[in-house]
Every structure is written in structure tokens, then in C-alpha cells.
Design a protein around this motif. Structure first.
Motif, PDB file in Angstrom:
ATOM      1  N   ASP A 162      -0.130  -4.407   2.709  1.00  0.00           N
ATOM      2  CA  ASP A 162      -0.104  -2.767   3.008  1.00  0.00           C
ATOM      3  C   ASP A 162      -0.970  -1.985   1.187  1.00  0.00           C
ATOM      4  O   ASP A 162      -0.602  -2.580   0.002  1.00  0.00           O
ATOM      5  CB  ASP A 162       1.095  -2.203   2.572  1.00  0.00           C
ATOM      6  N   THR A 163      -1.855  -0.971   1.435  1.00  0.00           N
ATOM      7  CA  THR A 163      -2.489  -0.481   0.434  1.00  0.00           C
ATOM      8  C   THR A 163      -2.492  -1.757  -0.617  1.00  0.00           C
ATOM      9  O   THR A 163      -2.883  -1.462  -1.967  1.00  0.00           O
ATOM     10  CB  THR A 163      -1.386   0.695  -0.283  1.00  0.00           C
ATOM     11  N   GLY A 164      -3.805  -2.209  -0.006  1.00  0.00           N
ATOM     12  CA  GLY A 164      -4.512  -3.103  -0.586  1.00  0.00           C
ATOM     13  C   GLY A 164      -3.621  -4.514  -1.596  1.00  0.00           C
ATOM     14  O   GLY A 164      -4.325  -5.130  -3.002  1.00  0.00           O
ATOM     15  N   ALA A 165      -2.082  -4.550  -1.033  1.00  0.00           N
ATOM     16  CA  ALA A 165      -1.133  -5.459  -2.080  1.00  0.00           C
ATOM     17  C   ALA A 165      -0.557  -6.655  -0.780  1.00  0.00           C
ATOM     18  O   ALA A 165      -0.528  -5.958   0.563  1.00  0.00           O
ATOM     19  CB  ALA A 165      -0.812  -5.247  -2.941  1.00  0.00           C
ATOM     20  N   GLU A 166      -0.022  -7.389  -0.852  1.00  0.00           N
ATOM     21  CA  GLU A 166       0.691  -8.273   0.170  1.00  0.00           C
ATOM     22  C   GLU A 166       1.818  -8.273  -0.467  1.00  0.00           C
ATOM     23  O   GLU A 166       1.788  -8.193  -1.896  1.00  0.00           O
ATOM     24  CB  GLU A 166       0.448  -9.847  -0.113  1.00  0.00           C
ATOM     25  N   TYR A 167       2.971  -8.128   0.251  1.00  0.00           N
ATOM     26  CA  TYR A 167       4.500  -8.185   0.484  1.00  0.00           C
ATOM     27  C   TYR A 167       5.553  -8.737   1.001  1.00  0.00           C
ATOM     28  O   TYR A 167       5.163  -9.297   2.328  1.00  0.00           O
ATOM     29  CB  TYR A 167       5.155  -6.297   0.226  1.00  0.00           C
ATOM     30  N   LEU A 168       6.754  -9.238   0.737  1.00  0.00           N
ATOM     31  CA  LEU A 168       7.367 -10.026   2.171  1.00  0.00           C
ATOM     32  C   LEU A 168       8.867  -8.589   1.874  1.00  0.00           C
ATOM     33  O   LEU A 168       9.549  -8.047   0.604  1.00  0.00           O
ATOM     34  CB  LEU A 168       8.140 -11.454   0.755  1.00  0.00           C
ATOM     35  N   ARG A 169       9.545  -9.070   2.948  1.00  0.00           N
ATOM     36  CA  ARG A 169      10.052  -8.119   2.975  1.00  0.00           C
ATOM     37  C   ARG A 169      11.408  -9.387   3.347  1.00  0.00           C
ATOM     38  O   ARG A 169      11.471  -9.846   4.499  1.00  0.00           O
ATOM     39  CB  ARG A 169      10.571  -7.172   3.717  1.00  0.00           C
ATOM     40  N   LEU A 170      12.758  -9.624   2.473  1.00  0.00           N
ATOM     41  CA  LEU A 170      13.899  -9.828   2.721  1.00  0.00           C
ATOM     42  C   LEU A 170      15.150  -8.866   4.122  1.00  0.00           C
ATOM     43  O   LEU A 170      15.454  -8.125   3.901  1.00  0.00           O
ATOM     44  CB  LEU A 170      14.399 -10.423   1.275  1.00  0.00           C
ATOM     45  N   ARG A 171      15.794 -10.377   4.602  1.00  0.00           N
ATOM     46  CA  ARG A 171      17.124  -9.379   5.638  1.00  0.00           C
ATOM     47  C   ARG A 171      17.814  -8.888   4.933  1.00  0.00           C
ATOM     48  O   ARG A 171      17.868  -9.389   4.332  1.00  0.00           O
ATOM     49  CB  ARG A 171      17.258 -10.107   6.315  1.00  0.00           C
TER      50      ARG A 171
END
Length: 85
Positions: free
Chosen positions: A50-59
Motif C-alpha cells: 500500500d502506497t509504496g510499502a509492504e505490510y502484514l496484519r496480524l489477526r
């Protein structure tokens, strides 16, 4: 202003995707931009860009920018400095 995103090693990215696919619990050592450290545990629900960066989301938990991760399950991320949380 946000720090520029530094892409993580492809092998580490693949490892995060595999954990998300298998729904395996993991622990993350994270260094936030303000210099604070956090140890997070949970199941990775999503890995996304998203918007030039990578992320992870924890449950049921926080979203983490991938270049903030210092260690995964106690193992240093390649190119990242692992520090105690």
C-alpha cells in the motif's frame, strides 16, 4: 514524514507469505520509527502493499510495515538488526 520503505529480502517475504497461508502462529521483533521495540505474536492474516510499502496484519492485532521487522520467530531478518524488545 515517514521513513522511506526499504524492501525486505525476497526469501523473508516468501516466508511471511507461507506463514500466512498455513495460518501458523509466529513472533515478530519490531522496531518502530520512534525507536521503540515491540515483540508481537499471532497469526499473519494478510501480507500486502500500500502506497509504496509492504505490510502484514496480524489477526486481531496490529499492522506492521515489513522493513520494521528485526526478527521472525527469534531469527534475524536478513539485512535487519535484531534487538531485544
Amino acid at each position: 514524514m515517514d521513513q522511506p520503505y526499504i524492501p525486505i529480502d525476497c526469501e523473508r517475504h516468501d516466508e511471511l507469505l507461507a506463514l500466512a497461508t498455513l495460518r501458523r502462529p509466529c513472533t515478530l521483533d519490531v522496531e518502530r520509527p520512534d525507536g521503540t521495540f515491540e515483540k508481537l505474536a499471532g497469526v499473519i492474516e494478510d501480507v500486502y502493499a500500500d502506497t509504496g510499502a509492504e505490510y502484514l496484519r496480524l489477526r486481531g492485532g496490529p499492522t506492521v510495515r515489513l522493513d520494521w521487522i528485526c526478527a521472525l520467530d527469534g531469527r534475524r531478518f536478513h539485512g535487519q538488526v535484531a534487538r531485544p524488545a
